[in-house]
Design an enzyme around this catalytic site. Structure first.
Site, PDB file in Angstrom:
ATOM      1  N   GLU A   1      15.889  40.320 -98.301  1.00 23.97           N
ATOM      2  CA  GLU A   1      17.178  40.145 -97.471  1.00 23.97           C
ATOM      3  C   GLU A   1      16.976  39.015 -96.676  1.00 23.97           C
ATOM      4  O   GLU A   1      17.759  38.028 -96.740  1.00 23.97           O
ATOM      5  CB  GLU A   1      17.768  41.134 -96.545  1.00 23.97           C
TER       6      GLU A   1
ATOM      7  N   TRP B   1      17.131  36.140 -98.817  1.00 21.08           N
ATOM      8  CA  TRP B   1      18.265  35.994 -99.318  1.00 21.08           C
ATOM      9  C   TRP B   1      18.840  34.603 -98.296  1.00 21.08           C
ATOM     10  O   TRP B   1      19.398  33.470 -98.466  1.00 21.08           O
ATOM     11  CB  TRP B   1      19.183  36.753 -99.460  1.00 21.08           C
TER      12      TRP B   1
ATOM     13  N   TRP C   1      45.200  29.227-105.383  1.00 21.14           N
ATOM     14  CA  TRP C   1      45.182  30.390-104.837  1.00 21.14           C
ATOM     15  C   TRP C   1      46.897  30.570-104.441  1.00 21.14           C
ATOM     16  O   TRP C   1      47.215  29.795-103.821  1.00 21.14           O
ATOM     17  CB  TRP C   1      44.114  30.551-103.879  1.00 21.14           C
TER      18      TRP C   1
ATOM     19  N   ASN D   1      27.078  45.081 -94.171  1.00 14.42           N
ATOM     20  CA  ASN D   1      26.954  44.244 -95.571  1.00 14.42           C
ATOM     21  C   ASN D   1      27.767  44.597 -96.621  1.00 14.42           C
ATOM     22  O   ASN D   1      28.483  43.907 -97.402  1.00 14.42           O
ATOM     23  CB  ASN D   1      25.484  44.086 -95.990  1.00 14.42           C
TER      24      ASN D   1
ATOM     25  N   TRP E   1      39.579  32.002-100.622  1.00 15.57           N
ATOM     26  CA  TRP E   1      38.352  32.655-100.011  1.00 15.57           C
ATOM     27  C   TRP E   1      37.921  31.916 -98.555  1.00 15.57           C
ATOM     28  O   TRP E   1      37.678  32.393 -97.802  1.00 15.57           O
ATOM     29  CB  TRP E   1      37.217  32.805-100.957  1.00 15.57           C
TER      30      TRP E   1
ATOM     31  N   TRP F   1      30.716  34.470 -99.036  1.00 16.76           N
ATOM     32  CA  TRP F   1      31.999  34.374 -99.321  1.00 16.76           C
ATOM     33  C   TRP F   1      32.158  33.863-100.929  1.00 16.76           C
ATOM     34  O   TRP F   1      32.909  34.209-101.882  1.00 16.76           O
ATOM     35  CB  TRP F   1      32.970  33.482 -98.444  1.00 16.76           C
TER      36      TRP F   1
END
Ligand SMILES: Cc1cc2nc3c(=O)[nH]c(=O)nc-3n(C[C@H](O)[C@H](O)[C@H](O)COP(=O)(O)OP(=O)(O)OC[C@H]3O[C@@H](n4cnc5c(N)ncnc54)[C@H](O)[C@@H]3O)c2cc1C
Length: 470
Positions: A268, A271, A300, A335, A353, A376
């Site tokens: 993590e 990441w 969208w 998370n 988004w 996102w």
């Protein structure tokens, strides 16, 4: 060097600190400063947990410096003007800081550096908040990574004990000075939040306590991290964001501790660095561009009322609403729930988004541009190494799987407290008699579902097909 200024930003601690390490070795007198930068603060809501977190953490840091006969210089204004002014005021030879990889921060630092140079001074910047920065981990062809697993493998391959070593600070070179005044939150234009009522601890000391607590749980991280009702993750994100902990200390522990829990947790942290380097290589992401260019063209629908219902936890999907209440009340979201809530906004509510990204950016206490944008774009399937666009989370299945007894849901949605687990994930299926029995009238005590997931799913597939042709 006679005098150096150390300019703190996202590194609010006085130990294992690259800029302090270099400054306290090169200069005989080190002045530590923090600027409440109006270029950043101007756009924030007046009630902002992050500003308060920084403020209380600085109060603690200032007392630490005062215990060494020094103090912290805190100013309020534009950093691009105040840093060169402070350098002149203290007749500093140079300003030392730790690097920040966000495009606006890079531009700010370049401006400060130019001004200092014109004044005959230097700006020295160091890597501190990551183990590997910028171009340090590249593919064999010398290109930035766009996929996590090979990045992680290359990151681990590059790691040697050198990169995990602490940067000790020589406290004897702190400039001696009387205790300095510090602007109050009100003077900065902000009001107190509910921060002190939350379990979030502040400053280096609070960070150390949170870290110690997590060390007792790290072995079960791999199994526990996905269930929001239990204490599975580290809750260290705010400390990593503001540098009240050193990333080297965390990575060093996780690397050497071994076991599945620590290994997963180290992943993590990797990441985080993956997204940091993605943003550094692709600064256009900060301006709302999708990582995969094709997806910029998705039109969208943003149906009326959908975004507001999501923000206000009124979607009728209990796990999503509980997640949004957690965010609104505490500034933190688990998370798993960030993934569920983000995917729901995009793929069930068909809202751009970027609106969700901005909402998280405003409310998350651990908001970090690179991680938030990465998260996102992962959820919206527009990012690098993202969830494929045709894979669409089912919010009911997610709820049944990750909050099987509805414990998390009930914590944040007390209006559903009387519901047995088997009804809590889709309460609209209750008969009228059951609604009476469990004191939940759908449409009165709790909203009906804002969309039908299977219909919404079909619309999403059409939207993506319109740009992929797939
Ligand atoms: C839509 C979305 C938005 C997000 N926004 C942010 C954000 O603004 N700031 C932020 O720090 N994280 C963000 N994340 C990543 C992740 O959700 C949080 O880091 C994590 O929930 C923080 O809690 P923790 O410290 O208890 O996590 P732990 O599980 O204990 O993780 C430890 C640390 O690893 C890092 N980390 C963990 N997961 C990720 C990830 N997927 N991407 C990048 N870093 C990660 C964080 O620094 C975190 O503190 C986002 C994820 C999604 C899906």
């Amino acid at each position: 060097m006679n005098t150096a200024i150390v300019w703190l930003r996202r590194d609010l601690r006085l130990y294992d600190h690259a800029a302090l390490y270099h400054a306290t070795r090169q200069a005989t007198r080190v002045v530590v400063v923090f600027i409440f930068d109006t270029d950043i603060l101007a756009d924030l809501p007046r009630t902002d947990r992050r500003v308060e977190f920084i403020w209380v953490s600085l109060v603690a840091l200032k007392s630490e410096l005062e215990a060494h006969g020094s103090s912290l210089i805190v100013r309020h204004g534009r950093a691009v003007e105040l840093i060169p002014q402070l350098a002149a005021e203290f007749q500093a030879d140079a300003v030392f800081c730790n690097r920040d990889y966000e495009p606006q921060a890079i531009a700010r630092d370049a401006q400060v550096g130019n001004q200092l140079q014109q004044d005959g001074r230097a700006l020295h910047s160091y890597k501190d908040q990551v183990i590997f920065e910028c171009d340090e981990v590249l593919t064999q062809a010398g290109k930035p990574f766009g996929v996590f697993t090979p990045y992680k493998n290359a990151w681990l391959k590059r790691l040697t004990p050198f990169y995990l070593q602490a940067y000790p600070v020589r406290t004897e070179t702190y400039a001696s000075m009387p205790a300095q005044p510090m602007p109050s939150l009100a003077e900065l234009g902000f009001v107190r939040t509910n921060l002190t009522q939350l379990p979030v601890k502040h400053g280096s000391e609070g960070a150390a306590q949170t870290w110690q607590d997590f060390q007792t749980r790290i072995d079960s991280y791999q199994d526990a991290r996905n269930f929001p009702a239990i204490k599975g993750p580290s809750y260290l994100s705010v400390h990593i964001r503001f540098g009240t902990l050193s990333i080297r200390q965390l990575a060093n522990y996780a690397y050497h501790h071994g076991g599945a829990g620590a290994e997963t947790w180290l992943s993590e942290l990797i990441w985080r660095e993956f997204y940091q380097q993605v943003l550094w290589h692709h600064p256009q992401l900060a301006a709302g561009q999708t990582y995969k260019a094709d997806f910029n063209d998705i039109d969208w629908p943003n149906p009326d009322g959908h975004f507001a219902a999501w923000c206000e936890a009124r979607t009728g999907y209990p796990l999503v609403d509980a997640a949004m209440r957690q965010l609104n009340k505490t500034g933190y979201m688990h998370n798993r729930l960030r993934m569920v809530a983000a995917a729901f906004l995009v793929k069930d509510l068909h809202v751009d988004w970027r609106l969700g990204e901005a909402y998280f950016a405003q409310h998350l206490i651990d908001f970090d541009l690179a991680a938030n944008n990465g998260g996102w774009q992962w959820s919206a399937s527009t990012g690098c190494d993202a969830q494929p666009w045709f894979r669409i989370f089912n919010p009911i299945t997610q709820s049944e799987k990750f909050d099987p007894e509805g414990k998390f849901i009930k914590r944040y949605l007390p209006e559903l407290a009387a519901l047995p687990a088997k009804y809590i994930h889709a309460p609209w299926l209750l008969t009228s008699a059951q609604q009476q029995m469990y004191h939940v009238r759908i449409g009165v005590d709790y909203p009906p579902p804002i969309v039908d997931h299977s219909v919404a799913r079909g619309v999403t597939l059409v939207l993506f097909k319109s740009v992929t042709g797939g």
